[in-house]
Design a protein around this motif. Structure first.
Motif, PDB file in Angstrom:
ATOM      1  N   LYS A  24     -11.141  21.886   6.275  1.00 37.10           N
ATOM      2  CA  LYS A  24     -12.247  22.229   5.377  1.00 37.10           C
ATOM      3  C   LYS A  24     -12.005  21.617   3.994  1.00 37.10           C
ATOM      4  O   LYS A  24     -12.912  21.050   3.385  1.00 37.10           O
ATOM      5  CB  LYS A  24     -12.397  23.755   5.287  1.00 37.10           C
ATOM      6  N   ALA A  25     -10.742  21.731   3.525  1.00 34.03           N
ATOM      7  CA  ALA A  25     -10.399  21.180   2.210  1.00 34.03           C
ATOM      8  C   ALA A  25     -10.616  19.665   2.202  1.00 34.03           C
ATOM      9  O   ALA A  25     -11.188  19.110   1.260  1.00 34.03           O
ATOM     10  CB  ALA A  25      -8.948  21.517   1.871  1.00 34.03           C
ATOM     11  N   LYS A  26     -10.182  19.006   3.276  1.00 34.10           N
ATOM     12  CA  LYS A  26     -10.319  17.541   3.327  1.00 34.10           C
ATOM     13  C   LYS A  26     -11.793  17.129   3.412  1.00 34.10           C
ATOM     14  O   LYS A  26     -12.200  16.126   2.819  1.00 34.10           O
ATOM     15  CB  LYS A  26      -9.533  16.974   4.506  1.00 34.10           C
ATOM     16  N   ALA A  27     -12.609  17.922   4.134  1.00 34.53           N
ATOM     17  CA  ALA A  27     -14.038  17.607   4.253  1.00 34.53           C
ATOM     18  C   ALA A  27     -14.695  17.700   2.869  1.00 34.53           C
ATOM     19  O   ALA A  27     -15.496  16.844   2.483  1.00 34.53           O
ATOM     20  CB  ALA A  27     -14.702  18.565   5.234  1.00 34.53           C
ATOM     21  N   LEU A  28     -14.334  18.737   2.097  1.00 31.76           N
ATOM     22  CA  LEU A  28     -14.902  18.880   0.749  1.00 31.76           C
ATOM     23  C   LEU A  28     -14.456  17.729  -0.147  1.00 31.76           C
ATOM     24  O   LEU A  28     -15.231  17.184  -0.931  1.00 31.76           O
ATOM     25  CB  LEU A  28     -14.480  20.219   0.135  1.00 31.76           C
ATOM     26  N   GLN A  29     -13.176  17.362   0.010  1.00 29.61           N
ATOM     27  CA  GLN A  29     -12.632  16.243  -0.772  1.00 29.61           C
ATOM     28  C   GLN A  29     -13.402  14.962  -0.482  1.00 29.61           C
ATOM     29  O   GLN A  29     -13.732  14.190  -1.378  1.00 29.61           O
ATOM     30  CB  GLN A  29     -11.156  16.033  -0.436  1.00 29.61           C
ATOM     31  N   ALA A  30     -13.702  14.771   0.809  1.00 24.14           N
ATOM     32  CA  ALA A  30     -14.432  13.567   1.223  1.00 24.14           C
ATOM     33  C   ALA A  30     -15.814  13.528   0.580  1.00 24.14           C
ATOM     34  O   ALA A  30     -16.378  12.461   0.372  1.00 24.14           O
ATOM     35  CB  ALA A  30     -14.537  13.516   2.743  1.00 24.14           C
ATOM     36  N   GLN A  31     -16.358  14.706   0.251  1.00 20.11           N
ATOM     37  CA  GLN A  31     -17.664  14.750  -0.428  1.00 20.11           C
ATOM     38  C   GLN A  31     -17.514  14.580  -1.941  1.00 20.11           C
ATOM     39  O   GLN A  31     -18.463  14.788  -2.691  1.00 20.11           O
ATOM     40  CB  GLN A  31     -18.355  16.093  -0.161  1.00 20.11           C
ATOM     41  N   GLY A  32     -16.298  14.292  -2.386  1.00 19.69           N
ATOM     42  CA  GLY A  32     -16.082  14.033  -3.803  1.00 19.69           C
ATOM     43  C   GLY A  32     -15.683  15.265  -4.611  1.00 19.69           C
ATOM     44  O   GLY A  32     -15.557  15.202  -5.833  1.00 19.69           O
ATOM     45  N   GLU A  33     -15.467  16.422  -3.945  1.00 18.33           N
ATOM     46  CA  GLU A  33     -15.053  17.628  -4.668  1.00 18.33           C
ATOM     47  C   GLU A  33     -13.559  17.535  -5.005  1.00 18.33           C
ATOM     48  O   GLU A  33     -12.784  16.961  -4.239  1.00 18.33           O
ATOM     49  CB  GLU A  33     -15.262  18.876  -3.793  1.00 18.33           C
ATOM     50  N   SER A  34     -13.162  18.125  -6.146  1.00 21.33           N
ATOM     51  CA  SER A  34     -11.735  18.152  -6.453  1.00 21.33           C
ATOM     52  C   SER A  34     -11.155  19.457  -5.904  1.00 21.33           C
ATOM     53  O   SER A  34     -11.285  20.514  -6.497  1.00 21.33           O
ATOM     54  CB  SER A  34     -11.530  18.019  -7.961  1.00 21.33           C
ATOM     55  N   VAL A  35     -10.575  19.350  -4.719  1.00 21.01           N
ATOM     56  CA  VAL A  35     -10.040  20.538  -4.043  1.00 21.01           C
ATOM     57  C   VAL A  35      -8.528  20.586  -4.233  1.00 21.01           C
ATOM     58  O   VAL A  35      -7.853  19.563  -4.137  1.00 21.01           O
ATOM     59  CB  VAL A  35     -10.353  20.486  -2.526  1.00 21.01           C
ATOM     60  N   ILE A  36      -8.009  21.773  -4.545  1.00 22.59           N
ATOM     61  CA  ILE A  36      -6.558  21.936  -4.617  1.00 22.59           C
ATOM     62  C   ILE A  36      -6.131  22.655  -3.336  1.00 22.59           C
ATOM     63  O   ILE A  36      -6.608  23.747  -3.037  1.00 22.59           O
ATOM     64  CB  ILE A  36      -6.138  22.788  -5.839  1.00 22.59           C
ATOM     65  N   GLY A  37      -5.242  22.026  -2.588  1.00 17.87           N
ATOM     66  CA  GLY A  37      -4.871  22.566  -1.278  1.00 17.87           C
ATOM     67  C   GLY A  37      -3.504  23.238  -1.280  1.00 17.87           C
ATOM     68  O   GLY A  37      -2.485  22.585  -1.474  1.00 17.87           O
ATOM     69  N   PHE A  38      -3.517  24.557  -1.062  1.00 17.25           N
ATOM     70  CA  PHE A  38      -2.255  25.294  -0.875  1.00 17.25           C
ATOM     71  C   PHE A  38      -2.052  25.575   0.620  1.00 17.25           C
ATOM     72  O   PHE A  38      -1.253  26.409   0.995  1.00 17.25           O
ATOM     73  CB  PHE A  38      -2.302  26.628  -1.628  1.00 17.25           C
ATOM     74  N   GLY A  39      -2.848  24.892   1.452  1.00 16.17           N
ATOM     75  CA  GLY A  39      -2.879  25.227   2.871  1.00 16.17           C
ATOM     76  C   GLY A  39      -1.789  24.593   3.706  1.00 16.17           C
ATOM     77  O   GLY A  39      -1.142  25.261   4.505  1.00 16.17           O
TER      78      GLY A  39
END
Ligand code: PLP
Length: 401
Positions: A24-39
């Protein structure tokens, strides 16, 4: 036609919740969102250069291009004997070692070899999400023992004894722990090992985080503290966490020769030898020194202190100081049922959804580890990202009313 398209056995397997959060984090990132992943449960560092160089040489060696013995390259098994002596003080023979596709396959092999249908395996919760699945796939029955903040996420002999039945065959033990970061002190490991010997139980001890211990915590290998256990003990280990080698897929299991021979037989029909180039890389890792591992550990230690301090400043969150691995496991109970930006999450799973949707911060909810009410937050990410991510959570949860 009988049955469904998917066998009942495999249909019962849950998808890995940790990988789902990451996706999910990577999908959001691919849409250009700046996601911080602690997963993700993997070091953010690159594999040390000398290990990559050994793999490059191995690529050009024609011997790498062919099948090799299922149990592992003889040189690697010899090196693992020396590594095990150096790091744990455990004396083993090469015939007691099977090289596997990551620690994961070592665990799956072990339960396949040890469990008959209905055999019970004691699993300590919060548990790594893969454990109950592979036990069930092997026909075993996971019997979950719950631990909590009050006991430092460590089980007592009384708890183990209360869960034991005539069907109990194996105790699954892990220290340092994923997901809690708990490290059992020496005397507790020894007491648990002695109890297992007295009860005639097997122990599978997962030592994959052996080098990631902080402060005064120390790693001890159960069959070293309790040598009588060795004939009924399987040690699981791998290069993934110590040497930032998650993608290379090299682990191993150490056990009595009948168990290792049986597991080798199984693996010979399932996956055969681990990729030779990866085995050569692992050989360079385990026969080299621990300097790179120590540098990574120092970085994790620094981040551990930061995340612990920052999380505890958020009202509604309490976090024990992790002593090993690279996970913080805060309780988020204090935030459940509160209004947060128009939402009222009542479970840690819902709260984690909110964190990704509203703050673009990915965490794994405790439900994935048999421990609702908690988050697992890997601190194997860059220092700046870590601070930014926890600050975003503080801002989001600061709005709780
Ligand atoms: C407790 C524990 N054991 C074993 C593994 C297996 O690691 P790998 O299969 O990458 O060697 C992991 C990975 O997350 C883990 O956390």
């Amino acid at each position: 036609m009988t049955g469904g398209r998917i066998s009942a056995r495999i249909a019962a397997v849950s998808p890995s919740a940790t990988l789902a959060v990451d996706a999910k984090a990577k999908a959001l990132q691919a849409q250009g969102e700046s996601v911080i992943g602690f997963g993700a449960g993997e070091p953010d560092f690159a594999t040390p250069e000398h290990i990559v160089a050994a793999a490059e040489v191995a690529c050009r060696d024609p011997r790498s291009h062919k099948y090799s013995p299922t149990a592992g390259l003889p040189e690697l098994r010899e090196a693992l004997v020396a590594k095990t002596r150096r790091d744990s003080g455990l004396e083993v023979a090469p015939a007691q070692i099977l090289v596997t596709n990551g620690g994961k396959q070592a665990i799956a092999n072990s339960f396949a070899v040890l469990c008959d249908p209905g055999d019970e395996v004691l699993v300590l919760a919060p548990y790594w999400t893969t454990y109950p699945e592979v036990i069930a796939l092997a026909g075993g029955v996971p019997v979950v023992i719950t631990t909590d903040v009050a006991s430092g996420f460590r089980a007592t002999i009384d708890q183990l004894e209360a869960a034991r039945t005539p069907r109990t065959k194996v105790l699954l033990f892990v220290s340092p722990s994923n997901p809690t970061g708990a490290v059992y002190p020496r005397h507790e490991i020894e007491a648990i090992g002695r109890w297992a010997v007295e009860q005639g139980l097997w122990v599978l001890t997962d030592e994959i985080y052996e080098h990631l211990v902080y402060g005064g915590a120390e790693h001890h290998s159960m069959p070293v503290l309790v040598p009588e256990l060795a004939e009924r003990c399987v040690v699981v280990n791998g290069v993934a966490k110590t040497y930032a080698m998650t993608g290379w897929r090299v682990g191993w299991m150490i056990g009595p020769t009948d168990v290792v021979t049986a597991a080798t037989n199984l693996q010979s029909h399932e996956t055969s030898n681990v990729a030779n180039v990866s085995q050569r890389a692992a050989l360079a890792a385990v026969s080299g020194d621990l300097a790179a591992a120590a540098a990574m550990r120092d970085a994790f230690d620094r981040r551990r202190l930061t995340i612990h301090a920052m999380l505890n400043e958020i009202e509604g969150i309490t976090c024990l100081l992790p002593e090993g691995a690279f996970y913080a496991f805060p309780s988020v109970e204090g935030l459940l049922g509160h209004d947060i930006r128009g939402h009222r999450p009542t479970t840690s799973a819902e709260l984690a959804e909110l964190a990704i949707d509203e703050a673009k911060v990915a965490v794994v909810p405790g439900e994935a580890f048999g421990a609702p009410g908690y988050f697992r937050m890997s601190y194997a990410l860059g220092d700046d990202d870590l601070v930014e991510g926890v600050s975003r959570l503080a801002k989001l949860f600061g709005d709780a009313a």
